[in-house]
Enzyme design. Structure first.
Site, PDB file in Angstrom:
ATOM      1  N   TYR A   1      59.677  24.445 -11.808  1.00  0.00           N
ATOM      2  CA  TYR A   1      60.437  23.485 -10.854  1.00  0.00           C
ATOM      3  C   TYR A   1      61.666  23.993 -10.172  1.00  0.00           C
ATOM      4  O   TYR A   1      62.585  24.585 -10.769  1.00  0.00           O
ATOM      5  CB  TYR A   1      61.077  22.182 -11.344  1.00  0.00           C
ATOM      6  CG  TYR A   1      61.587  20.986 -10.977  1.00  0.00           C
ATOM      7  CD1 TYR A   1      62.559  20.962 -10.293  1.00  0.00           C
ATOM      8  CD2 TYR A   1      61.349  19.995 -11.687  1.00  0.00           C
ATOM      9  CE1 TYR A   1      62.765  19.727  -9.473  1.00  0.00           C
ATOM     10  CE2 TYR A   1      61.371  18.878 -10.886  1.00  0.00           C
ATOM     11  CZ  TYR A   1      62.045  19.056 -10.164  1.00  0.00           C
ATOM     12  OH  TYR A   1      62.794  17.747  -9.266  1.00  0.00           O
TER      13      TYR A   1
ATOM     14  N   ASP B   1      69.959  12.985 -12.449  1.00  0.00           N
ATOM     15  CA  ASP B   1      69.647  12.030 -12.134  1.00  0.00           C
ATOM     16  C   ASP B   1      70.864  11.311 -11.126  1.00  0.00           C
ATOM     17  O   ASP B   1      72.390  10.790 -12.239  1.00  0.00           O
ATOM     18  CB  ASP B   1      69.067  10.779 -13.212  1.00  0.00           C
ATOM     19  CG  ASP B   1      67.561  11.802 -13.650  1.00  0.00           C
ATOM     20  OD1 ASP B   1      67.535  12.023 -12.971  1.00  0.00           O
ATOM     21  OD2 ASP B   1      68.174  11.217 -14.853  1.00  0.00           O
TER      22      ASP B   1
ATOM     23  N   GLU C   1      55.042  13.334 -13.433  1.00  0.00           N
ATOM     24  CA  GLU C   1      56.301  13.649 -14.193  1.00  0.00           C
ATOM     25  C   GLU C   1      56.896  12.310 -14.781  1.00  0.00           C
ATOM     26  O   GLU C   1      57.672  12.220 -13.760  1.00  0.00           O
ATOM     27  CB  GLU C   1      56.964  14.807 -12.967  1.00  0.00           C
ATOM     28  CG  GLU C   1      58.001  15.354 -14.135  1.00  0.00           C
ATOM     29  CD  GLU C   1      59.009  15.998 -13.726  1.00  0.00           C
ATOM     30  OE1 GLU C   1      58.960  17.819 -13.227  1.00  0.00           O
ATOM     31  OE2 GLU C   1      59.715  15.736 -11.973  1.00  0.00           O
TER      32      GLU C   1
END
Length: 268
Positions: free
Chosen positions: A175, A60, A49
């Site tokens: 996910y 993030d 990924e």
């Protein structure tokens, strides 16, 4: 069958889970980043990924934000990332490659141009982190045009209607986010309802489930598999190894190899 579909069929036959690393491409530079990818693959990861350097990564935490900045400061952007993906694909024709990135990286070149480049360089799947399910259709149509699988996130607060839509739309893998917030190897707290989410996704015939966020230890990989997930994704823990060894590539690669081997052993 796509590369991701073949991978999960093979792993299921072996009663084995998937271990998938996340890294930002071109961190800290092009050649060292490619060596990092080579090390990940040679030590047993099942798929990749990959992120593209971006100035405003929404999901993030500080560790991956810093990786983005290192790559951007070194002058790398989307073109270099596609060049590297082509290089990875040429050397590793069978490894599944997924991208996790923000919508601006797709919008700016146009969806058609972006997904065409994905197809040309050998990308298998794309997860656009900041596109809500309700706005996903236009991206899915363009992705399908170029035979790119669209991956979607199942958040820890997903209701049944959301779960069913995710299961209907996501391809390649699902996910499953362990908890609310941003990526971090330090924050290893997981939502208390993950077992219910996994069960609901499976009842809805979702694509194989990879659990991510806060996956930093082999025990957590085992816990994800025990929940019924098909594997785990680890990003911040890997990028921390890169960050800690920027002055010593040999040590960096050795520590990465050790980490990957331990995480992969936990899937068996």
């Amino acid at each position: 069958m796509s590369r991701f579909d073949r991978l999960f069929a093979t792993l299921k036959a072996k009663n084995e889970g998937a271990f998938v690393p996340f890294v930002t491409l071109c961190d800290p530079d092009f050649e060292r980043s490619f060596e990092i990818i080579e090390t990940l693959i040679s030590n047993g990861v099942d798929a990749l990924e990959l992120g593209f350097p971006f100035s405003d990564p929404l999901l993030d935490g500080p560790v991956i934000q810093a990786a983005n900045k290192r790559a951007l400061d070194a002058g790398y952007s989307t073109d270099a990332c596609f060049e590297m993906i082509g290089k990875i694909r040429a050397k590793y024709p069978d490894i599944p490659i997924g991208l996790l990135l923000c919508a601006n990286l797709v919008f700016v070149p146009t969806q058609d141009v972006f997904f065409k480049r994905c197809a040309e360089t050998g990308v298998d799947a794309v997860l656009i982190a900041d596109v809500p399910l309700l706005a996903a259709d236009e991206f899915i149509q363009t992705a399908k045009k170029y035979a790119i699988q669209s991956v979607f996130i199942c958040p820890p607060n997903a209701d049944q209607a959301t779960i069913e839509r995710i299961a209907n739309l996501t391809e390649g893998y699902t996910y499953l986010v362990s908890r609310a917030g941003v990526t971090s190897a330090e924050n290893q707290a997981h939502a208390s309802n993950l077992d219910n989410l996994v069960e609901s996704l499976k009842r809805s015939n979702s694509a194989p489930i990879l659990q991510g966020f806060g996956i930093a230890k082999p025990e957590q990989v085992k816990e994800a598999l025990a929940l019924g997930c098909d594997g785990a994704i680890s990003g911040s823990a890997i990028v921390k190894i890169i960050e800690a060894n920027l002055a010593n590539q040999t040590q960096l690669l050795a520590e990465l190899a050790e980490f990957v081997q331990a995480m992969k052993r936990a899937t068996k």
